[in-house]
Write a protein that holds these residues in place. Structure first.
Motif, PDB file in Angstrom:
ATOM      1  N   GLY A  35      -0.425   3.849  -8.138  1.00  0.00           N
ATOM      2  CA  GLY A  35      -1.039   2.476  -8.500  1.00  0.00           C
ATOM      3  C   GLY A  35       0.015   1.391  -8.641  1.00  0.00           C
ATOM      4  N   GLU A  60       0.858  -1.576  -0.073  1.00  0.00           N
ATOM      5  CA  GLU A  60      -0.023   0.095   0.000  1.00  0.00           C
ATOM      6  C   GLU A  60       0.728   1.256   0.053  1.00  0.00           C
ATOM      7  N   LYS A  64       2.055   1.574  -3.642  1.00  0.00           N
ATOM      8  CA  LYS A  64       1.002   1.785  -4.592  1.00  0.00           C
ATOM      9  C   LYS A  64       0.531   3.324  -4.520  1.00  0.00           C
ATOM     10  N   THR A  65       0.406   3.660  -3.154  1.00  0.00           N
ATOM     11  CA  THR A  65      -0.008   5.217  -2.957  1.00  0.00           C
ATOM     12  C   THR A  65       1.226   6.311  -3.231  1.00  0.00           C
ATOM     13  N   LYS A  98     -10.451   4.205  -9.984  1.00  0.00           N
ATOM     14  CA  LYS A  98     -11.339   4.934  -9.350  1.00  0.00           C
ATOM     15  C   LYS A  98     -10.652   5.665  -8.244  1.00  0.00           C
ATOM     16  N   VAL A  99      -9.316   5.615  -7.946  1.00  0.00           N
ATOM     17  CA  VAL A  99      -8.555   6.341  -6.973  1.00  0.00           C
ATOM     18  C   VAL A  99      -7.788   7.231  -7.771  1.00  0.00           C
ATOM     19  N   TRP A 100      -6.555   6.666  -8.272  1.00  0.00           N
ATOM     20  CA  TRP A 100      -5.627   7.653  -8.809  1.00  0.00           C
ATOM     21  C   TRP A 100      -5.513   8.484 -10.140  1.00  0.00           C
ATOM     22  N   TRP A 101      -6.817   8.070 -10.630  1.00  0.00           N
ATOM     23  CA  TRP A 101      -6.937   8.518 -12.292  1.00  0.00           C
ATOM     24  C   TRP A 101      -8.130   9.410 -12.377  1.00  0.00           C
ATOM     25  N   LYS A 102      -7.456  10.174 -13.452  1.00  0.00           N
ATOM     26  CA  LYS A 102      -8.639  11.133 -14.034  1.00  0.00           C
ATOM     27  C   LYS A 102      -8.912  10.737 -15.607  1.00  0.00           C
ATOM     28  N   ASN A 151      -2.970   9.369 -14.819  1.00  0.00           N
ATOM     29  CA  ASN A 151      -2.491   8.932 -13.548  1.00  0.00           C
ATOM     30  C   ASN A 151      -2.268  10.487 -12.667  1.00  0.00           C
TER      31      ASN A 151
END
Length: 150
Positions: A73, A65, A68-69, A98-102, A115
């Motif tokens: 990703g 984690e 990845k953080t 859903k977390v690190w992407w636009k 990312n």
């Protein structure tokens, strides 16, 4: 992101990754194929890991984690992109960003995402399968246009 940036990030997080996985310094050094002295130098931020060690950390601790953080990703994906200057391999399924992407552009069943941390781009289909990854936005848009037309 460039190789030297990834090296800097992984080097600065190596001790936390080791602790996260409950490894002793001896076990971590042995697992990565480096000496304990080298590991201590990296952990004390007196030196940085080399590219081979960074790639090993990404592969062995892919589920970290902390890693990845810090990288935004999948660390192995970043190693592949940096090593090969892009990835063009369809049908690897992702979680959909859903977390690190636009989302940059959505068209005809495909979406181009960036990312938020590493700033690399990828193209996903409606089922979240990755079709392409690169740091080059021009190439990413070109590949999206090809996929949309096919």
């Amino acid at each position: 992101m460039k190789m030297d940036q990834m090296i800097e990030i992984v080097s600065s997080k190596l001790k936390l990754i080791r602790i996260e996985h409950g490894y002793t310094q001896d076990k971590m050094a042995s697992t990565l194929g480096i000496s304990k002295k080298t590991l201590l130098q990296i952990e004390k931020q007196r030196m940085q890991a080399n590219w081979t060690t960074v790639a090993a950390v990404a592969a062995i601790f892919r589920d970290s984690e902390i890693l990845k953080t810090a990288l935004g990703g999948d660390p192995v994906e970043l190693v592949e992109i940096l090593a090969h200057e892009g990835i063009e391999r369809p049908k690897e399924q992702t979680l959909g960003g859903k977390v690190w992407w636009k989302d940059m552009k959505c068209e005809n069943g495909f979406r181009l995402q960036q990312n938020l941390i590493s700033k690399h781009y990828r193209i996903l289909d409606d089922d979240n399968h990755r079709w392409y990854s690169s740091f080059d936005i021009g190439e990413a848009y070109e590949r999206l246009n090809e996929l949309v037309k096919s």
